[in-house]
Design an enzyme around this catalytic site. Structure first.
Site, PDB file in Angstrom:
ATOM      1  N   SER A  26       0.826  -1.215   0.000  1.00 29.60           N
ATOM      2  CA  SER A  26       0.000   0.000   0.000  1.00 29.60           C
ATOM      3  C   SER A  26       0.857   1.260   0.000  1.00 29.60           C
ATOM      4  CB  SER A  26      -0.920   0.015   1.221  1.00 29.60           C
ATOM      5  OG  SER A  26      -1.612   1.248   1.293  1.00 29.60           O
ATOM      6  N   LYS A  77     -13.156  -4.816   2.618  1.00 25.43           N
ATOM      7  CA  LYS A  77     -13.995  -3.652   2.310  1.00 25.43           C
ATOM      8  C   LYS A  77     -15.496  -3.942   2.424  1.00 25.43           C
ATOM      9  CE  LYS A  77     -12.373  -0.749  -0.860  1.00 25.43           C
ATOM     10  NZ  LYS A  77     -11.717  -0.162  -2.065  1.00 25.43           N
ATOM     11  N   ASP A  89     -24.826   6.454   3.035  1.00 25.08           N
ATOM     12  CA  ASP A  89     -25.654   5.981   1.927  1.00 25.08           C
ATOM     13  C   ASP A  89     -24.793   5.467   0.778  1.00 25.08           C
ATOM     14  OD1 ASP A  89     -27.900   6.610   3.330  1.00 25.08           O
ATOM     15  OD2 ASP A  89     -28.309   8.488   2.283  1.00 25.08           O
ATOM     16  N   ASN A  98     -14.222   2.004   2.423  1.00 21.09           N
ATOM     17  CA  ASN A  98     -12.759   2.107   2.390  1.00 21.09           C
ATOM     18  C   ASN A  98     -12.231   3.049   3.461  1.00 21.09           C
ATOM     19  OD1 ASN A  98     -13.539   4.573   1.288  1.00 21.09           O
ATOM     20  ND2 ASN A  98     -11.794   4.658  -0.107  1.00 21.09           N
ATOM     21  N   ASP A 114     -14.084   6.099  -2.654  1.00 20.14           N
ATOM     22  CA  ASP A 114     -13.480   5.732  -3.944  1.00 20.14           C
ATOM     23  C   ASP A 114     -14.117   6.506  -5.099  1.00 20.14           C
ATOM     24  OD1 ASP A 114     -11.539   3.943  -3.080  1.00 20.14           O
ATOM     25  OD2 ASP A 114     -12.890   2.226  -3.132  1.00 20.14           O
ATOM     26  N   GLY A 140     -15.114  -3.921 -16.303  1.00 18.85           N
ATOM     27  CA  GLY A 140     -14.977  -4.468 -14.956  1.00 18.85           C
ATOM     28  C   GLY A 140     -16.244  -4.298 -14.146  1.00 18.85           C
ATOM     29  N   ASN A 164     -17.876  -7.276 -18.326  1.00 14.46           N
ATOM     30  CA  ASN A 164     -17.042  -8.009 -17.375  1.00 14.46           C
ATOM     31  C   ASN A 164     -16.858  -9.420 -17.898  1.00 14.46           C
ATOM     32  OD1 ASN A 164     -15.719  -7.884 -14.660  1.00 14.46           O
ATOM     33  ND2 ASN A 164     -17.078  -9.619 -14.272  1.00 14.46           N
TER      34      ASN A 164
END
Length: 284
Positions: A26, A77, A89, A98, A114, A140, A164
């Site tokens: 990270s 997560k 929300d 996150n 995010d 994705g 995807n």
């Protein structure tokens, strides 16, 4: 001798960190450490490798050890939502958090920044981007993709095409987010780029050590804005190909930087700025 029994205890140095497994890769400690130094804040931000079976226990203990909050990464997560007392929300809509804030009243507050980071990155690096100029195409359907879907729809995208490798995941997102989504088969991914004005790779394909993203870009509109959530390498083959076709590109590092802003502000009391110096500090 003076009686110091009524003296104030020393001010607690705020602690924060990133919880995941693995977490050594990270860049968040580098980023938050830079901001703490930049703004002269007495605080620390540390990597916290935590196994799934220990997650609930760790979250109970951290506030007692002086932690004011943590970032959350894979694989926790989704799990933290069930352990939080308050869920925003947007975190509920995305189905993942996150950013956790350990409140003074003992409650754990879960948020997802995010999507905020994704849009802020586009706004900073492509200021004339118009989300409603045409369809958006998203590659994705994982957790990061869900955050992108929520933020693009909120920004005013009228049609969002999604593909995807496992079609059912795209269908699940459409079922949750509604009629503005159009699902494409993976084999037809190249076709969904036709006339798209915003194109996003939200898979890990193209990341160092992963397979390349093999989607034909022949239908890509040279006026499209193309972005990749992958930031190792900064210039993925997908971005390089799109740039060679005349597209404006935005790399994925800015999303990492911007998503960290709200958490840092809540934990340490200062809203940090994302600029070229921030990027350099994280890339060192």
């Amino acid at each position: 001798m003076t009686d110091d029994s009524h003296a104030k205890p020393p001010a607690q140095i705020p602690l924060a960190g990133v919880i995941g497994m693995p977490v050594a890769h990270s860049r968040s400690p580098q980023l938050h450490g830079y901001w703490l130094r930049q703004y002269g804040i007495r605080g620390h931000y540390v990597p916290l490798p935590v196994m799934p079976e220990h997650l609930a226990e760790v979250l109970r203990i951290l506030p007692r050890a002086g932690f004011v909050g943590v970032n959350v990464t894979i694989p926790h997560k989704e799990a933290v939502l069930a352990l939080a007392d308050v869920v925003t929300d947007r975190a509920a809509l995305i189905g993942a958090a996150n950013t956790l804030i350990f409140r003074a009243d003992g409650k754990i507050h879960a948020d997802n920044t995010d999507g905020y980071g994704f849009i802020a990155n586009l706004r900073q690096n492509a200021p004339d981007w118009q989300p409603d100029a045409g369809p958006a195409a998203l590659i994705g359907a994982g957790g990061a993709a869900r955050a992108v879907v929520a933020s693009l729809l909120d920004s005013g995208v009228k049609e969002l095409r999604i593909t995807n490798r496992t079609r059912i995941r795209s269908e699940q997102i459409k079922a949750e987010f509604g009629a503005r989504l159009v699902v494409y088969d993976w084999a037809q991914a190249g076709n969904m780029l036709d006339n798209a004005t915003t194109v996003v790779n939200a898979t890990s394909l193209g990341m160092q050590g992963k397979q390349a993203l093999r989607i034909p870009l022949d239908a890509l509109n040279p006026d499209a804005l193309v972005t990749d959530l992958v930031y190792t390498p900064l210039m993925t083959p997908f971005l390089t190909d799109a740039q060679s076709r005349g597209c404006r590109i935005v790399d994925g590092l800015g999303m990492l930087l911007h998503q960290a802003v709200p958490g840092f502000e809540r934990w340490f009391g200062t809203r940090p700025e994302v600029n070229d110096d921030t990027r350099r500090a994280v890339l060192e």
